[in-house]
Scaffold this active site. Structure first.
Site, short mmCIF file in Angstrom:
data_model
loop_
_atom_site.label_atom_id
_atom_site.label_comp_id
_atom_site.label_asym_id
_atom_site.label_seq_id
_atom_site.Cartn_x
_atom_site.Cartn_y
_atom_site.Cartn_z
N GLY A 38 -6.73 5.47 9.55
CA GLY A 38 -7.78 5.46 8.54
C GLY A 38 -7.94 4.09 7.93
O GLY A 38 -7.16 3.17 8.20
N GLN A 39 -8.96 3.99 7.14
CA GLN A 39 -9.28 2.71 6.50
C GLN A 39 -9.35 2.94 5.00
O GLN A 39 -10.07 3.83 4.54
CB GLN A 39 -10.64 2.23 7.04
N GLY A 40 -8.61 2.17 4.25
CA GLY A 40 -8.69 2.27 2.80
C GLY A 40 -9.42 1.08 2.23
O GLY A 40 -9.92 0.24 2.98
N GLY A 41 -9.46 1.02 0.92
CA GLY A 41 -10.16 -0.07 0.25
C GLY A 41 -9.45 -1.40 0.42
O GLY A 41 -10.03 -2.46 0.21
N GLY B 25 -7.14 -2.07 3.21
CA GLY B 25 -6.61 -2.32 4.55
C GLY B 25 -6.69 -1.10 5.45
O GLY B 25 -7.12 -0.04 5.03
N VAL C 234 -4.80 1.60 8.16
CA VAL C 234 -3.50 2.24 8.38
C VAL C 234 -3.39 2.67 9.84
O VAL C 234 -4.33 3.25 10.40
CB VAL C 234 -3.33 3.45 7.44
N LYS D 59 0.48 0.06 7.13
CA LYS D 59 -0.76 -0.37 6.48
C LYS D 59 -0.86 -1.88 6.52
O LYS D 59 -0.03 -2.58 5.93
CB LYS D 59 -0.78 0.13 5.03
N ASP E 295 -5.02 7.65 -9.91
CA ASP E 295 -6.06 7.86 -8.90
C ASP E 295 -5.77 9.14 -8.10
O ASP E 295 -5.71 9.13 -6.88
CB ASP E 295 -6.11 6.64 -7.97
N1 ATP Z 1 1.72 7.71 5.43
C1 ATP Z 1 0.64 8.08 6.08
N2 ATP Z 1 0.71 8.96 7.09
C2 ATP Z 1 -0.39 9.35 7.76
N3 ATP Z 1 -1.63 8.90 7.48
C3 ATP Z 1 -1.77 8.01 6.50
C4 ATP Z 1 -0.66 7.55 5.75
N4 ATP Z 1 -1.10 6.68 4.82
C5 ATP Z 1 -2.41 6.60 4.98
N5 ATP Z 1 -2.83 7.39 5.99
C6 ATP Z 1 -4.21 7.58 6.46
O1 ATP Z 1 -4.91 6.36 6.33
C7 ATP Z 1 -6.02 6.52 5.48
C8 ATP Z 1 -6.22 5.26 4.67
O2 ATP Z 1 -5.18 5.17 3.73
P1 ATP Z 1 -5.24 4.18 2.51
O3 ATP Z 1 -4.12 4.50 1.61
O4 ATP Z 1 -5.34 2.81 3.01
O5 ATP Z 1 -6.64 4.47 1.92
P2 ATP Z 1 -7.20 5.55 0.91
O6 ATP Z 1 -6.15 5.97 -0.05
O7 ATP Z 1 -7.85 6.61 1.70
O8 ATP Z 1 -8.31 4.68 0.20
P3 ATP Z 1 -8.09 3.74 -1.02
O9 ATP Z 1 -6.84 2.95 -0.76
O10 ATP Z 1 -9.29 2.91 -1.02
O11 ATP Z 1 -7.97 4.69 -2.17
C9 ATP Z 1 -5.68 7.73 4.63
O12 ATP Z 1 -6.82 8.34 4.15
C10 ATP Z 1 -4.90 8.59 5.57
O13 ATP Z 1 -5.75 9.39 6.34
#
Ligand code: ATP
Length: 687
Positions: free
Chosen positions: A140-143, A145, A147, A162, A260
């Site tokens: 996935g992609q967060g704000g 970076g 993952v 990440k 959050d």
């Molecule tokens: N420990 C993990 N195990 C499995 N999938 C993960 C894990 N951490 C993150 N992901 C996947 O990667 C995605 C992106 O995670 P990330 O924490 O970067 O962003 P987010 O929380 O969705 O967005 P933001 O950081 O902008 O609030 C997640 O929505 C999730 O689906």
């Protein structure tokens, strides 16, 4: 023999009593179960081996070949069974003591907590683990970076890696925050940070998390990726897990406010156990927030002479202060998460680690207390090393450590030049965008969260509302989709807001805060949750506030101190989303009368008032426990009261959900009889 067995049983029972005593922590529970396993084998030993031994010991006396026994009536065999029994008992006891001793000593040698400090990985290991961050491994992609899933080569451990966006202030803050908190968090209800990798020169930051195979709840539930979540029991246990997770965070010392809480920040493991993730915006609630001391704050001229930089004016005060208005001073632009005089500041937690000179909580001049400092010194050395290294890279050796703003006027021109040079070195850290946003946010942040929400998503509706308002006689509410009918909470909310404003004004630097509020200008555009609102509804996050719109408490951004009640509010929305299986806001082109449905909270309140809470429940849920579902919605509505003090604590929420406490009553404004208390409204509501 019978007696001996009885004795052994008693002994085992006694040992059980002994073992049950220290049952107050999970890791002890684990070691207890280990101990029980060992005892079970001991029991087996006693049952199987001891009779054989006894036979062996008795055999000479029973052998016919042995010297004949005189028929005296007194059995000469008597001493043998007694001896055998005592020998076996003594042996068993000895074995038991050895097992206990081993357990106890093992416990003593392990650290206080089971948590492992984050491990420092080399970048190449993580690259190998993720097949060079292959797109096929992208989770996935967060704000801040992307993952990736990965497997650590040597240990074969599955992890989520990440890769933070480089050169972004937001990523830097999240990275630091996660690391700061990693060694503090030790719970199965929270996604663990297993490690990190950093190379400040190349601006590489990587975080390694435990792998959660069922991804985030947002996708699992709202994108219907996991059909398992159609089972009521799974949804309810997720609600309880998250509530317990928040209870754990709020129960820390100092309490940790997640800031959050939303479905995309809840991850699910293989068995659908939910864990809270993403501590990028978390803040430690502390009475000792990092603030700018009025005496140390440089005057505007001083700042100008320093090229707009304030070096080391951050001090701690016993009183926490609000965070609004910092931008007016235009300070802190170049203040990295490091108080230059005193060491690193966690940008989100606002905790300034103590000066190395005074690691203990001493009182400083002017009665300012240094608290929370030992917490920093108790941090894992790996994390400290990282932060120190970061400081080294960012500030360089030429920064005059210990320089204060008050002393800056008397500084030589040479020193000022050095500072300017340092400022330039830090410039990558603050992007142009962020500066722009910071200026913009000075206006925006004064507006409460609710207005944001209305402006961004309900503009059109707000206009219509205004038109209608004009037609209505004064003091009357105009339609049934407004929340005015719960006026009591609204009134109380207005009062509490006034109090907050008053309080912030009365504080010496009430409107000034740590770097983090200044930095609020930038938000998580493009974050995962932008999908929360349909495209027509614009993006999910407001640019001047933290948290995610719809989940954010109405008082957030009003200038009050961080509070656990922010999380309680967000949890309320989270719970409604979980039960209803839909987003908190679904803006459609439907007529105004549909607006109430579009806004999940408004709809839930309406249903509460009309006594039809069950209508909110996701229709696709199987084996629904209606009572539990209504309990959840009621808990949510109690959490969603506007006045923070009326919201329950997370401890109470857990109690209510698990049945340890009385189920909550709907707030009076939401009870079915509420209509009768607003006679005029009830007339207008009938449509
Ligand atoms: N420990 C993990 N195990 C499995 N999938 C993960 C894990 N951490 C993150 N992901 C996947 O990667 C995605 C992106 O995670 P990330 O924490 O970067 O962003 P987010 O929380 O969705 O967005 P933001 O950081 O902008 O609030 C997640 O929505 C999730 O689906």
């Amino acid at each position: 023999m019978k007696h001996g067995r009885k004795y052994r049983n008693e002994q085992l029972n006694n040992s059980k009593h002994f073992l049950l005593l220290p049952s107050n922590s999970s890791h002890r529970r684990n070691s207890q179960s280990d101990l029980f396993n060992e005892l079970q084998s001991l029991h087996l030993y006693v049952v199987l081996v001891v009779p054989t031994m006894r036979q062996f010991l008795q055999s000479p006396s029973q052998s016919p070949a042995a010297s004949p026994q005189p028929q005296t009536g007194v059995s000469t065999r008597l001493p043998h069974p007694i001896a055998a029994a005592s020998a076996t008992t003594a042996f068993s006891l000895l074995l038991f003591l050895v097992v206990c001793f081993r357990k106890i000593t093992r416990k003593r040698t392990t650290p206080e907590s089971d948590s492992k400090p984050p491990h420092r990985f080399s970048y190449s290991v993580l690259r190998r683990a993720t097949d060079s961050f292959s797109p096929t491994r992208r989770l996935g992609q967060g704000g801040s970076g992307s993952v990736f899933s990965g497997t650590i080569p040597h240990t074969r451990q599955d992890v989520a890696v990440k890769l933070m966006d480089s050169g972004s202030l937001q990523s830097e803050r999240e990275f630091q925050n996660e690391l700061f908190l990693a060694s503090k968090l030790d719970s199965s209800l929270v996604v663990s940070v297993l490690g990190f990798s950093s190379d400040p020169k190349r601006r590489r930051m990587v975080l390694v998390y435990e792998f959660m195979s069922n991804g985030n709840l947002q996708d699992a539930l709202l994108k219907r990726k996991c059909p398992e979540l159609m089972e009521w029991t799974k949804r309810f246990s997720i609600a309880v897990d998250v509530a317990k997770g928040l209870r754990y965070l709020h129960g820390l010392d100092p309490p940790l406010i997640h800031g959050d809480v939303k479905p995309s920040n809840v991850l699910l493991d293989g068995g659908f156990a939910a864990k809270i993730a993403d501590f990028g915006l978390a803040r430690l609630k502390s009475e000792n927030q990092v603030v700018i001391d009025i005496d140390d704050v440089p005057k505007k001229e001083e700042l100008e002479s320093n090229g707009g930089c304030d070096y080391g004016s951050v001090v701690e005060e016993t009183e926490s202060v609000t965070t609004a208005g910092f931008d007016d001073l235009n300070v802190g632009v170049d203040q990295s998460p490091v108080d230059l005089a005193k060491g690193p500041v966690s940008p989100e937690t606002s905790v300034t680690p103590p000066s190395p000179v005074s690691p203990e909580g001493n009182l400083e001049e002017g009665g300012k207390q240094r608290v929370n400092k030992d917490w920093w010194w108790r941090q894992d050395s790996g994390v400290k090393d990282y932060v120190m290294e970061w400081i080294g890279n960012e500030i360089g050796n030429d920064r005059p450590i210990g320089t204060t703003a008050s002393g800056s006027t008397s500084e030589t021109v040479g020193k000022v030049k050095k500072k300017r040079k340092n400022k330039r070195r830090l410039e990558w850290w603050v992007s142009m965008d962020e500066e722009k946003n910071a200026k913009k946010s000075s206006k925006e942040r004064k507006r409460p969260a609710r207005e944001w929400w209305k402006e961004e998503y309900c503009d059109e509706l707000a206009k219509k509302k205004k038109k209608k308002d004009k037609k209505q006689p004064k003091g009357m509410s105009f339609d049934d989709n407004d929340d005015n009918w719960w006026s009591r909470d609204e009134e109380l909310y207005a009062e509490s807001k006034k109090k907050i404003k008053k309080r912030s004004r009365s504080k010496s630097w009430g409107s000034v805060s740590s770097i983090d509020w200044w930095l609020d200008g930038m938000r998580r555009n493009g974050s995962h949750d932008s999908g929360e609102i349909p495209k027509s509804g614009a993006m999910s996050s407001t640019p001047s506030m933290r948290g995610t719109v719809c989940y954010v408490a109405p008082e957030y951004g009003d200038g009050g101190d961080p509070s656990e009640k922010w999380d309680v509010y967000s949890f309320g929305i989270f719970l409604l989303v979980l039960i209803a299986g839909r987003r908190p806001l679904e803006v459609t082109n439907s007529p105004l009368s549909e607006f109430q449905r579009a806004n999940l909270l408004s709809w839930a309140r309406h249903l509460a008032r009309s006594g039809k809470l069950v209508d909110l429940v996701d229709k696709s849920i199987q084996s629904l426990d209606q009572e539990q579902a209504i309990l959840c919605i009621t808990v949510a509505l109690v959490c969603l009261q506007k006045v923070p003090s009326r919201r329950p604590s997370m401890k109470e929420v857990v109690g209510m959900l698990t049945g340890e406490l009385e189920p909550p009553k709907l707030p009076r404004e939401l009870s079915t009889s509420a209509k009768s208390r607003f006679p005029f409204k009830s007339q207008t509501n009938v449509r």
